[in-house]
Scaffold this motif. Structure first.
Motif, short mmCIF file in Angstrom:
data_model
loop_
_atom_site.label_atom_id
_atom_site.label_comp_id
_atom_site.label_asym_id
_atom_site.label_seq_id
_atom_site.Cartn_x
_atom_site.Cartn_y
_atom_site.Cartn_z
N ILE A 97 0.87 -1.20 0.00
CA ILE A 97 0.00 0.00 0.00
C ILE A 97 0.89 1.24 0.00
O ILE A 97 0.67 2.21 -0.74
CB ILE A 97 -0.92 0.02 1.24
N ASN A 98 1.93 1.21 0.83
CA ASN A 98 2.85 2.35 0.92
C ASN A 98 3.48 2.66 -0.44
O ASN A 98 3.50 3.81 -0.88
CB ASN A 98 3.94 1.97 1.95
N ILE A 99 3.92 1.62 -1.14
CA ILE A 99 4.58 1.85 -2.44
C ILE A 99 3.57 2.33 -3.49
O ILE A 99 3.88 3.19 -4.30
CB ILE A 99 5.29 0.55 -2.93
N ARG A 100 2.35 1.80 -3.42
CA ARG A 100 1.31 2.27 -4.35
C ARG A 100 1.03 3.76 -4.15
O ARG A 100 0.86 4.51 -5.10
CB ARG A 100 0.02 1.48 -4.14
N ARG A 101 1.01 4.17 -2.90
CA ARG A 101 0.76 5.61 -2.62
C ARG A 101 1.91 6.44 -3.19
O ARG A 101 1.68 7.47 -3.83
CB ARG A 101 0.67 5.85 -1.11
N ILE A 102 3.14 5.99 -2.94
CA ILE A 102 4.30 6.73 -3.47
C ILE A 102 4.19 6.79 -4.99
O ILE A 102 4.39 7.83 -5.60
CB ILE A 102 5.62 6.04 -3.04
N GLY A 103 3.86 5.64 -5.59
CA GLY A 103 3.75 5.57 -7.05
C GLY A 103 2.69 6.52 -7.58
O GLY A 103 2.89 7.20 -8.58
N TYR A 104 1.57 6.59 -6.87
CA TYR A 104 0.49 7.47 -7.33
C TYR A 104 0.92 8.93 -7.29
O TYR A 104 0.74 9.67 -8.26
CB TYR A 104 -0.77 7.26 -6.46
N VAL A 105 1.53 9.33 -6.17
CA VAL A 105 1.99 10.73 -6.07
C VAL A 105 3.03 11.01 -7.16
O VAL A 105 2.97 12.02 -7.85
CB VAL A 105 2.56 11.03 -4.65
N ALA A 106 3.97 10.07 -7.32
CA ALA A 106 5.02 10.26 -8.35
C ALA A 106 4.39 10.34 -9.74
O ALA A 106 4.83 11.11 -10.59
CB ALA A 106 6.02 9.11 -8.28
N SER A 107 3.34 9.56 -9.97
CA SER A 107 2.73 9.57 -11.31
C SER A 107 2.06 10.92 -11.58
O SER A 107 2.12 11.44 -12.69
CB SER A 107 1.72 8.43 -11.48
N GLU A 108 1.45 11.51 -10.55
CA GLU A 108 0.82 12.83 -10.73
C GLU A 108 1.90 13.89 -11.00
O GLU A 108 1.73 14.76 -11.85
CB GLU A 108 0.01 13.21 -9.48
N ILE A 109 2.99 13.80 -10.27
CA ILE A 109 4.10 14.77 -10.46
C ILE A 109 4.64 14.62 -11.89
O ILE A 109 4.82 15.59 -12.61
CB ILE A 109 5.22 14.51 -9.42
N THR A 110 4.85 13.36 -12.30
CA THR A 110 5.40 13.09 -13.63
C THR A 110 4.45 13.58 -14.71
O THR A 110 4.87 14.24 -15.67
CB THR A 110 5.64 11.57 -13.79
N LYS A 111 3.17 13.29 -14.53
CA LYS A 111 2.16 13.69 -15.52
C LYS A 111 2.18 15.20 -15.73
O LYS A 111 2.01 15.69 -16.84
CB LYS A 111 0.78 13.24 -15.04
N ASN A 112 2.42 15.92 -14.65
CA ASN A 112 2.38 17.38 -14.74
C ASN A 112 3.74 17.99 -15.03
O ASN A 112 3.95 19.19 -14.80
CB ASN A 112 1.73 17.96 -13.49
N GLY A 113 4.66 17.18 -15.49
CA GLY A 113 5.94 17.71 -15.98
C GLY A 113 7.01 17.90 -14.93
O GLY A 113 8.05 18.52 -15.19
N GLY A 114 6.79 17.39 -13.71
CA GLY A 114 7.80 17.54 -12.66
C GLY A 114 8.71 16.33 -12.54
O GLY A 114 8.57 15.35 -13.30
N ILE A 115 9.65 16.42 -11.60
CA ILE A 115 10.55 15.29 -11.34
C ILE A 115 10.24 14.76 -9.94
O ILE A 115 10.19 15.52 -8.97
CB ILE A 115 12.03 15.75 -11.39
N ARG B 244 6.47 -2.93 -7.52
CA ARG B 244 7.41 -2.04 -8.24
C ARG B 244 7.01 -2.00 -9.71
O ARG B 244 7.01 -0.95 -10.36
CB ARG B 244 8.86 -2.54 -8.11
N HIS B 245 6.65 -3.18 -10.24
CA HIS B 245 6.26 -3.28 -11.64
C HIS B 245 4.97 -2.47 -11.89
O HIS B 245 4.84 -1.76 -12.88
CB HIS B 245 6.07 -4.75 -12.01
N GLU B 246 4.04 -2.60 -10.94
CA GLU B 246 2.77 -1.84 -11.03
C GLU B 246 3.06 -0.35 -11.15
O GLU B 246 2.45 0.35 -11.95
CB GLU B 246 2.00 -2.06 -9.72
N VAL B 247 3.97 0.14 -10.31
CA VAL B 247 4.31 1.57 -10.30
C VAL B 247 4.92 1.95 -11.65
O VAL B 247 4.58 2.98 -12.23
CB VAL B 247 5.27 1.89 -9.13
N ARG B 248 5.79 1.10 -12.16
CA ARG B 248 6.40 1.38 -13.47
C ARG B 248 5.31 1.51 -14.54
O ARG B 248 5.29 2.45 -15.32
CB ARG B 248 7.36 0.24 -13.84
N GLU B 249 4.38 0.55 -14.52
CA GLU B 249 3.30 0.57 -15.52
C GLU B 249 2.42 1.82 -15.39
O GLU B 249 1.92 2.33 -16.37
CB GLU B 249 2.40 -0.66 -15.35
N MET B 250 2.26 2.28 -14.13
CA MET B 250 1.42 3.45 -13.89
C MET B 250 2.11 4.71 -14.43
O MET B 250 1.47 5.58 -15.00
CB MET B 250 1.21 3.56 -12.37
#
Ligand code: PPS
Length: 578
Positions: A453-471, A484-490
């Motif tokens: 759950i913790n990694i999914r949350r990190i992945g979700y926040v990172a995906s929003e940052i990435t989507k909006n052009g951030g690092i 980890r694979h799920e986060v990569r796919e997201m």
């Protein structure tokens, strides 16, 4: 509910929307009926059932029609219909429904759109369905994979009463129903109309093809792109519609009309071509263009094409007359620079050098910011594509560190953060393991379930940052491969994803023991500590592996910087080799 005969544009058009009085009556009564929240695909199917795009269907297929459609592309009464339009539901819902009873169909927000009077409840063999309809059970086929893996196990058949069409707030002026399209043709005095189906932006090759098709058949043109569900990875429909709008003024005045089709494609190649032709007949068209690899699903698991490039033309040829639509077949179009003209493969001037830019090449050019020549696409279209597909140096990305406690994740992540901030240009966010656990995941422990759950949350926040052009820089332990694979796919479809495995051996991590946690774990004071009495799955694939036993933090961070430069995420793209 009415059936309209609207010659010469198409035959009888089914209209399943009920009167406002009946709609109110159904809405009131629906409180006592079971209800089903439609999936994205079912919402698309329902819209075309209700507005007549799927005429002559009057609901979701019952078992007999379903079996007949799968087996011979016809309803049980012999009417041509190549694609099973089914309502797949869960076992839990199946327990609550009964034959002859009603079911409320709702959109994902819970708004009631239609009522189904149930005539059939059945459990299909979904592998057999995929084999019959798509000729394969290969998970690389989007339609087969959907039928086998994503569809619910029970199908409900029955007739529909429509209360309202699904809501759309985007491009409303372009979302014309079949009767509206027919009325437009009549108003314009268009007796012959050739339809063009697409799920891609229209570049010059397709522009020239459509113009030629209209000229050859002495018809007007309906540009009819799909905006429901297309192939995963396609350009999103918002961008595509801006591209279509940009290209329309290039057609001769009053010769072409743009309208959007809320279809959920199945990528069914030949069968899908027959289906598309039937739908266009319903929209009042007299001709239908079928080019190379129509509704093609791409390559199978062995790297081979699922269908031959002209199989769709071959199949539709057999049914065009029955449908009452003329197929306009087209071969691949290529550009000949000497004549500044496009030609279909069978009409290329002898000895001419034909030019083409493949889809992959186009993506690379968008990624690197390299020129896209005007002969390939109109500048207005390229501008739209560039605005949503910036080069990598302007896209967001995530650097995801994974490794044991004490392997150097946080230290390197902090150096990287500072280096990227020094370079400037994009906002940078550090999602370090400890910080996340304090702010985002304070209630979680260290069981597998909680870590995931913790990694999914990190992945979700990172995906929003990435989507909006951030690092986003993430630095959790993340010991499990699947999440980890799920986060990569997201994140992958939204920008860059760089997995850095901190491969520092556990002995070194334990010797460092900066927080004294290894000692506590050895003494049994902490249970389930990663690397001691809890697993760490080494990533089988990682963009980088860094062992910090024999390098400084600055050197380790530099390895990441070099990788990001090499891949074009940072630095000036014009200084790089093509
Ligand atoms: S996970 O598995 O990715 O969710 O873990 P993470 O959120 O990165 O863990 C953050 C820090 O928690 C401390 N800690 C533990 N780590 C591993 N196992 C157990 N049981 C445990 N209990 C506490 C540890 O200090 C992690 O930080 P780092 O920076 O890795 O040392």
């Amino acid at each position: 509910m009415t059936d309209r005969l609207n010659a010469p544009h198409g035959g009888t058009l089914v209209d399943l929307l009920v009167s406002s009085e009946r709609a109110l009556e159904l809405k009131r009564a629906a409180k006592d009926w079971p209800s089903w929240d439609l999936t994205e695909r079912q919402v698309c199917d329902l819209e075309l059932l209700l507005n007549g795009g799927f005429s002559p269907l009057r609901g979701f297929l019952g078992q007999k029609d379903y079996a007949s459609v799968c087996e011979r592309m016809r309803l049980a009464d012999g009417t041509l219909w190549p694609m099973p339009i089914t309502l797949d539901v869960s076992e839990a819902l199946a327990e609550k429904v009964a034959l002859g009873k009603k079911l409320a169909l709702r959109d994902p927000e819970g708004v009631i759109l239609a009522v189904l009077t149930i005539t059939d409840i059945y459990r299909p063999d979904r592998e057999a369905e995929a084999k019959a309809v798509f000729g394969t059970v290969d998970p690389k086929h989007p339609g087969a994979a959907y039928a086998i893996k994503r569809s619910h196990p029970v199908y409900l058949g029955g007739t529909l009463e429509g209360l309202q069409l699904p809501h759309h707030y985007d491009y409303r002026d372009l979302r014309l129903s079949p009767s509206e399209v027919r009325a437009t043709f009549q108003r314009m005095g268009w007796r012959k109309v050739v339809a063009f189906q697409t799920r891609n932006p229209i570049h010059r090759a397709h522009f020239e093809l459509t113009k030629r098709a209209a000229e050859d058949s002495g018809a007007n043109l309906l540009i009819h792109p799909v905006v429901g569900m297309t192939k995963p990875g396609d350009v999103d429909h918002y961008t595509r519609v801006r591209c279509y709008r940009a290209i329309m003024p290039h057609y001769p005045l009053n010769s072409a009309q743009l309208s959007l089709l809320p279809l959920a494609m199945r990528m069914g190649g030949p069968r899908e071509a027959v289906w598309h032709a039937l739908i266009r007949k319903n929209y009042g068209c007299s001709h239908f263009i079928v080019g190379r690899d129509h509704a093609g699903p791409g390559k199978d698991s062995a790297g081979k094409d699922f269908y031959g490039p002209y199989d769709a033309q071959e199949l539709l040829k057999n049914y065009a007359q029955e449908i009452g639509i003329e197929m306009v077949p087209f071969l691949q179009m290529s550009y000949v620079a000497e004549n500044d003209q496009y030609y279909p493969a069978d009409k290329l001037p002898a000895g001419a050098k034909a030019l083409d830019i493949s889809g992959t090449e186009l993506r690379t050019r968008l990624q690197t910011g390299r020129e896209i020549p005007e002969w390939f696409s109109y500048p207005e279209v390229v501008r739209e594509l560039r605005s949503t597909h910036p080069p990598r140096s302007k896209q967001g990305f995530t650097v995801f560190f994974t490794g044991l406690s004490g392997s150097g994740k946080s230290t390197i992540a902090n150096v990287l953060l500072v280096k990227l901030l020094e370079m400037g240009g994009r906002p940078v966010t550090l999602l370090d393991g400890d910080i996340v656990r304090k702010h985002l995941s304070s209630e979680l422990g260290f069981s597998k379930e909680h870590r995931d759950i913790n990694i999914r949350r990190i992945g979700y926040v990172a995906s929003e940052i990435t989507k909006n052009g951030g690092i986003a820089i993430c630095a959790p332990i993340a010991p499990y491969e699947s999440v980890r694979h799920e986060v990569r796919e997201m994140i992958n479809p939204l920008g860059g994803f760089v997995l850095v495995h901190m491969s520092t051996p556990i002995e070194t991590c334990e010797t460092r023991d900066r927080k004294g946690l290894y000692a506590a774990a050895r003494a049994g004071k902490i249970k389930g500590f990663t690397g001691i009495d809890d697993p760490y799955e080494v990533p089988p694939t990682a963009e980088l592996r860094i062992d910090t036993s024999n390098c400084t933090p600055a050197e380790a961070a530099q390895e990441v910087i070099l990788y990001l430069e090499r891949e074009g995420f940072i630095g000036d793209p014009s200084l790089r080799h093509a």
